[in-house]
Design a protein around this motif. Structure first.
Motif, PDB file in Angstrom:
ATOM      1  N   LEU A 225       0.824  -1.210   0.000  1.00 62.24           N
ATOM      2  CA  LEU A 225       0.000   0.000   0.000  1.00 62.24           C
ATOM      3  C   LEU A 225       0.859   1.261   0.000  1.00 62.24           C
ATOM      4  CD1 LEU A 225      -2.847  -1.058   2.463  1.00 62.24           C
ATOM      5  CD2 LEU A 225      -2.982  -0.805  -0.019  1.00 62.24           C
ATOM      6  N   ARG A 226       2.005   1.203   0.664  1.00 63.38           N
ATOM      7  CA  ARG A 226       2.906   2.367   0.648  1.00 63.38           C
ATOM      8  C   ARG A 226       3.478   2.586  -0.752  1.00 63.38           C
ATOM      9  NH1 ARG A 226       4.505   0.410   5.790  1.00 63.38           N
ATOM     10  NH2 ARG A 226       6.321  -0.648   4.898  1.00 63.38           N
ATOM     11  N   ILE A 227       3.817   1.497  -1.437  1.00 61.54           N
ATOM     12  CA  ILE A 227       4.352   1.605  -2.796  1.00 61.54           C
ATOM     13  C   ILE A 227       3.305   2.203  -3.734  1.00 61.54           C
ATOM     14  CG2 ILE A 227       5.136   0.262  -4.792  1.00 61.54           C
ATOM     15  CD1 ILE A 227       6.398  -1.703  -2.769  1.00 61.54           C
ATOM     16  N   VAL A 228       2.068   1.759  -3.587  1.00 64.18           N
ATOM     17  CA  VAL A 228       0.999   2.200  -4.483  1.00 64.18           C
ATOM     18  C   VAL A 228       0.786   3.711  -4.404  1.00 64.18           C
ATOM     19  CG1 VAL A 228      -1.498   2.047  -4.883  1.00 64.18           C
ATOM     20  CG2 VAL A 228      -0.160  -0.033  -4.538  1.00 64.18           C
ATOM     21  N   LYS A 229       1.093   4.303  -3.276  1.00 60.97           N
ATOM     22  CA  LYS A 229       0.900   5.747  -3.121  1.00 60.97           C
ATOM     23  C   LYS A 229       1.767   6.557  -4.083  1.00 60.97           C
ATOM     24  CE  LYS A 229      -0.480   5.728   1.758  1.00 60.97           C
ATOM     25  NZ  LYS A 229      -0.140   6.193   3.121  1.00 60.97           N
ATOM     26  N   TYR A 230       2.858   5.955  -4.569  1.00 65.62           N
ATOM     27  CA  TYR A 230       3.810   6.695  -5.394  1.00 65.62           C
ATOM     28  C   TYR A 230       3.744   6.321  -6.875  1.00 65.62           C
ATOM     29  CZ  TYR A 230       5.733   7.848  -0.830  1.00 65.62           C
ATOM     30  OH  TYR A 230       5.887   8.292   0.458  1.00 65.62           O
ATOM     31  N   ILE A 231       2.793   5.488  -7.262  1.00 66.28           N
ATOM     32  CA  ILE A 231       2.673   5.091  -8.663  1.00 66.28           C
ATOM     33  C   ILE A 231       1.218   5.209  -9.091  1.00 66.28           C
ATOM     34  CG2 ILE A 231       4.674   3.560  -8.619  1.00 66.28           C
ATOM     35  CD1 ILE A 231       2.856   1.203  -8.202  1.00 66.28           C
ATOM     36  N   THR A 232       1.002   5.165 -10.404  1.00 67.16           N
ATOM     37  CA  THR A 232      -0.362   5.249 -10.914  1.00 67.16           C
ATOM     38  C   THR A 232      -1.073   3.911 -10.732  1.00 67.16           C
ATOM     39  OG1 THR A 232       0.212   4.555 -13.157  1.00 67.16           O
ATOM     40  CG2 THR A 232       0.402   6.910 -12.645  1.00 67.16           C
ATOM     41  N   LEU A 233      -2.380   3.934 -10.897  1.00 70.67           N
ATOM     42  CA  LEU A 233      -3.166   2.711 -10.738  1.00 70.67           C
ATOM     43  C   LEU A 233      -2.755   1.657 -11.760  1.00 70.67           C
ATOM     44  CD1 LEU A 233      -5.432   1.097  -9.463  1.00 70.67           C
ATOM     45  CD2 LEU A 233      -7.056   2.306 -10.934  1.00 70.67           C
ATOM     46  N   ILE A 234      -2.543   2.056 -13.010  1.00 71.29           N
ATOM     47  CA  ILE A 234      -2.161   1.079 -14.029  1.00 71.29           C
ATOM     48  C   ILE A 234      -0.785   0.503 -13.737  1.00 71.29           C
ATOM     49  CG2 ILE A 234      -1.153   2.749 -15.634  1.00 71.29           C
ATOM     50  CD1 ILE A 234      -3.273  -0.351 -16.528  1.00 71.29           C
ATOM     51  N   ASP A 235       0.126   1.306 -13.185  1.00 76.20           N
ATOM     52  CA  ASP A 235       1.442   0.792 -12.800  1.00 76.20           C
ATOM     53  C   ASP A 235       1.316  -0.194 -11.641  1.00 76.20           C
ATOM     54  OD1 ASP A 235       2.801   2.201 -14.726  1.00 76.20           O
ATOM     55  OD2 ASP A 235       3.190   3.929 -13.431  1.00 76.20           O
ATOM     56  N   ALA A 236       0.400   0.078 -10.727  1.00 74.83           N
ATOM     57  CA  ALA A 236       0.177  -0.843  -9.609  1.00 74.83           C
ATOM     58  C   ALA A 236      -0.349  -2.183 -10.112  1.00 74.83           C
ATOM     59  CB  ALA A 236      -0.804  -0.225  -8.612  1.00 74.83           C
ATOM     60  N   SER A 251      -8.967  -1.561   1.568  1.00 69.72           N
ATOM     61  CA  SER A 251      -8.299  -0.554   2.396  1.00 69.72           C
ATOM     62  C   SER A 251      -8.726   0.867   2.042  1.00 69.72           C
ATOM     63  CB  SER A 251      -6.782  -0.675   2.228  1.00 69.72           C
ATOM     64  OG  SER A 251      -6.407  -0.457   0.876  1.00 69.72           O
ATOM     65  N   GLU A 252      -9.519   0.993   0.956  1.00 64.96           N
ATOM     66  CA  GLU A 252      -9.966   2.299   0.461  1.00 64.96           C
ATOM     67  C   GLU A 252      -8.782   3.234   0.204  1.00 64.96           C
ATOM     68  OE1 GLU A 252     -13.300   4.124   2.310  1.00 64.96           O
ATOM     69  OE2 GLU A 252     -14.309   2.237   2.732  1.00 64.96           O
ATOM     70  N   THR A 253      -7.710   2.659  -0.316  1.00 64.01           N
ATOM     71  CA  THR A 253      -6.523   3.439  -0.659  1.00 64.01           C
ATOM     72  C   THR A 253      -6.819   4.349  -1.844  1.00 64.01           C
ATOM     73  OG1 THR A 253      -5.068   1.681   0.127  1.00 64.01           O
ATOM     74  CG2 THR A 253      -4.113   3.280  -1.401  1.00 64.01           C
ATOM     75  N   THR A 254      -6.395   5.590  -1.760  1.00 61.73           N
ATOM     76  CA  THR A 254      -6.595   6.515  -2.870  1.00 61.73           C
ATOM     77  C   THR A 254      -5.573   6.241  -3.965  1.00 61.73           C
ATOM     78  OG1 THR A 254      -5.196   8.166  -1.777  1.00 61.73           O
ATOM     79  CG2 THR A 254      -7.570   8.303  -1.403  1.00 61.73           C
ATOM     80  N   VAL A 255      -5.960   6.509  -5.219  1.00 62.63           N
ATOM     81  CA  VAL A 255      -5.111   6.152  -6.355  1.00 62.63           C
ATOM     82  C   VAL A 255      -5.058   7.291  -7.360  1.00 62.63           C
ATOM     83  CG1 VAL A 255      -5.569   3.682  -6.121  1.00 62.63           C
ATOM     84  CG2 VAL A 255      -7.052   5.080  -7.584  1.00 62.63           C
ATOM     85  N   GLU A 256      -4.020   7.219  -8.219  1.00 62.95           N
ATOM     86  CA  GLU A 256      -3.893   8.151  -9.339  1.00 62.95           C
ATOM     87  C   GLU A 256      -4.245   7.415 -10.625  1.00 62.95           C
ATOM     88  OE1 GLU A 256      -0.818  11.481 -11.010  1.00 62.95           O
ATOM     89  OE2 GLU A 256       0.061   9.556 -10.429  1.00 62.95           O
ATOM     90  N   ILE A 257      -5.142   7.989 -11.396  1.00 66.21           N
ATOM     91  CA  ILE A 257      -5.600   7.407 -12.658  1.00 66.21           C
ATOM     92  C   ILE A 257      -4.871   8.108 -13.798  1.00 66.21           C
ATOM     93  CG2 ILE A 257      -7.605   7.006 -14.129  1.00 66.21           C
ATOM     94  CD1 ILE A 257      -9.300   7.337 -11.506  1.00 66.21           C
ATOM     95  N   LYS A 273     -14.066   2.106  -5.197  1.00 68.80           N
ATOM     96  CA  LYS A 273     -15.096   3.031  -4.734  1.00 68.80           C
ATOM     97  C   LYS A 273     -14.841   4.407  -5.359  1.00 68.80           C
ATOM     98  CE  LYS A 273     -15.519   0.588  -0.312  1.00 68.80           C
ATOM     99  NZ  LYS A 273     -14.506  -0.447  -0.614  1.00 68.80           N
ATOM    100  N   PRO A 274     -15.903   5.154  -5.657  1.00 68.81           N
ATOM    101  CA  PRO A 274     -15.725   6.451  -6.325  1.00 68.81           C
ATOM    102  C   PRO A 274     -14.793   7.410  -5.598  1.00 68.81           C
ATOM    103  CG  PRO A 274     -18.022   5.799  -6.402  1.00 68.81           C
ATOM    104  CD  PRO A 274     -17.329   4.803  -5.505  1.00 68.81           C
ATOM    105  N   ASN A 275     -14.762   7.330  -4.262  1.00 72.33           N
ATOM    106  CA  ASN A 275     -13.925   8.283  -3.524  1.00 72.33           C
ATOM    107  C   ASN A 275     -12.450   7.913  -3.536  1.00 72.33           C
ATOM    108  OD1 ASN A 275     -14.230   6.017  -1.875  1.00 72.33           O
ATOM    109  ND2 ASN A 275     -14.144   7.199   0.008  1.00 72.33           N
ATOM    110  N   GLN A 276     -12.084   6.776  -4.162  1.00 78.16           N
ATOM    111  CA  GLN A 276     -10.683   6.366  -4.170  1.00 78.16           C
ATOM    112  C   GLN A 276      -9.875   7.056  -5.262  1.00 78.16           C
ATOM    113  OE1 GLN A 276     -11.768   1.826  -3.421  1.00 78.16           O
ATOM    114  NE2 GLN A 276      -9.573   2.144  -3.209  1.00 78.16           N
ATOM    115  N   GLY A 277     -10.526   7.480  -6.314  1.00 81.20           N
ATOM    116  CA  GLY A 277      -9.809   8.180  -7.374  1.00 81.20           C
ATOM    117  C   GLY A 277      -9.660   9.648  -7.025  1.00 81.20           C
ATOM    118  N   VAL A 278      -8.476  10.047  -6.566  1.00 78.49           N
ATOM    119  CA  VAL A 278      -8.275  11.428  -6.124  1.00 78.49           C
ATOM    120  C   VAL A 278      -7.346  12.201  -7.047  1.00 78.49           C
ATOM    121  CG1 VAL A 278      -8.700  10.845  -3.710  1.00 78.49           C
ATOM    122  CG2 VAL A 278      -6.357  10.795  -4.594  1.00 78.49           C
TER     123      VAL A 278
END
Length: 496
Positions: A225-236, A251-257, A273-278
């Protein structure tokens, strides 16, 4: 080439009687009875039969994927028969009960059959199907749509802690005598190829599940989850397989699209969830239309917009209309930018934008563009943080006039910041060689006069150098002077 393949023992269409000699249909009490009856009937009719799994569909699926060895796991092939279909008996005789198909299925599939000729049996299967898949796929009374071949693979449906909750997903492969994927009329070769394609898809899916579970066991979910914070969703997804979506959702982790295409929007984003794409990142390869943006409308929580090599200023208005909560605008360029474009962009920003970032390798000297320096600026009242990053492969400025006017860049930057009256923090990242051109005390004082809320200024300089006495004196002088002003602005220089 799409005609059914026959061998010497097969009868021709002219002498083949599609009316069953011994009808399959009976009203069955359970799946076991139904499958045993079909097995006996197939042997009477065709003198051969695939190895049917005798048991419930859920047990067939569990048996198919129970092995600890990935190589031993097999998809389930559901064969749905309707004796009222003229195609059913031809398909069984020519294809399903042929030696080549029987041998292939024995090694690669678990075959689960069911007969829906009678309404009672069809209702039984409908209940089984809905209970397992919540799917209306088999609620079909059209006899011409039979027989059906349905591949079933295992999928991860949810994540609970460090464990995955598995389910099963059906895929219609054949309906009537036609393949669903490419609408080809079936024969043995075509059906065998389609079965091989689905088997490969299932094998890759099982490998992805195993890989994800292994990497989660090694790294731990928190590290992932820490790694995902620094990459885009497609990279994850590329790094951890599509199964990462389960962990992100739980975990309702926010992501970059980044550059979402139609397939991505329709198949990937609904799993979150809709609120995850920030955060939304768009590059020139993403051809934006309002229809594209409308597909993202459910992700109304987008607060960061990043644009690469952005030129169409008016699109800023469209983006902000679709994502009214954007607070941070990050602009990236591979080439030099000019201050005219930046100045014009500020005029399109709405009040919600508080953070403004510019990342580029260099700038076009403002004096190389007529009237650029004297043009009136628009006010971007809500910007509180401005990052000007020239560290991306730093380039020398075009039409550099700093020999005649050493503070040219700083003067023009201050003129740009003049339109940010609520600015609280300004950070400039550039090459260490530029330091001598950035130590004009009067310009820093002028900046604070335009921005009465400015409390912090950071110069981050790339590279190392020994400061001479004059430079050290100038830095200290700027620091002391800005601290003495009513706002007590903190000025720092950091060498990286």
């Amino acid at each position: 080439e799409n005609d059914p393949i026959r061998d010497d023992t097969e009868s021709s269409d002219d002498d083949y009687d599609v009316t069953p000699a011994s009808p399959v249909p009976e009203e069955y009490q359970d799946e076991y009875t139904a499958i045993e009856a079909m097995h006996k009937c197939f042997y009477r009719r065709y003198s051969a039969c695939p190895a049917f799994y005798v048991g419930s569909l859920i047990k067939a699926c569990e048996a198919a994927f129970s092995s600890a060895m990935i190589e031993e796991r097999r998809p389930v092939l559901a064969y749905i028969h309707n004796d009222k279909s003229k195609l059913a008996n031809i398909f069984c005789s020519d294809i399903l009960c042929s030696a080549t198909i029987i041998e292939y299925l024995l090694k690669n599939y678990i075959v689960w059959p069911f007969d829906v000729t009678l309404e009672a049996n069809r209702n039984m299967l409908t209940n089984i199907w809905q209970e397992m898949f919540q799917d209306q796929l088999l609620n079909d009374l059209d006899e011409s749509k039979y027989p059906k071949l349905i591949g079933i693979k295992r999928i991860a449906q949810a994540q609970q802690g460090d464990s995955l909750v598995f389910g099963y997903q059906p895929k219609l492969l054949l309906e009537g005598y036609v393949l669903v994927r490419n609408q080809k009329i079936s024969n043995r070769e075509i059906v065998a190829n389609e079965l091989a394609i689905f088997k490969k898809e299932c094998d890759e899916n099982e490998q992805a599940l195993s890989y994800y579970l292994n990497i989660q066991a090694r790294l731990g979910r928190n590290a992932i989850l820490r790694i995902v914070k620094y990459i885009t969703l497609i990279d994850a997804i590329n790094a951890f397989t599509i199964n990462i979506l389960l962990l992100l959702s739980e975990s309702e982790t926010t992501v970059e699209i980044c550059d979402p295409d139609i397939l991505f929007i329709n198949t990937i984003l609904p799993k979150l969830k809709p609120n995850q794409g920030v955060s939304l990142r768009l590059t020139p390869i993403w051809y934006c239309t309002e229809q594209d943006l409308s597909r993202l409308i459910s992700f109304s929580n987008i607060i960061t917009l990043s644009l690469l090599n952005f030129q169409d200023k008016e699109l800023i208005i469209i983006y902000q209309n679709y994502f009214p909560r954007i607070e941070s605008l990050c602009l990236w360029w591979d080439n030099e930018i000019n201050f005219t474009l930046l100045r014009d962009l500020l005029g399109y920003l709405k009040y919600a934008v508080k953070r403004f970032e510019v990342h580029c390798p260099g700038y076009v000297c403002p004096h190389s563009i007529p009237d650029q320096c004297g043009t009136q600026f628009f006010a971007a009242y809500r910007i509180e943080y401005f990052l000007f990053d020239l560290s991306n492969f730093p380039l020398p400025p075009t039409s550099d006039c700093t020999e005649q006017l050493p503070s040219c860049f700083l003067i023009t930057t201050v003129n740009l910041i003049k339109s940010m009256p609520n600015l609280q923090y300004f950070q400039l990242i550039t090459n260490v060689d530029s330091i001598s051109k950035l130590l004009d005390l009067n310009e820093w004082i002028r900046m604070t006069s335009y921005c009465p809320l400015l409390t912090k200024i950071t110069l981050r300089l790339l590279g190392h150098m020994e400061l001479d006495e004059e430079m050290s004196h100038n830095i200290i002088e700027i620091q002391n002077k800005l601290r003495s002003l009513p706002r007590k602005t903190h000025f720092q220089v950091i060498f990286n």
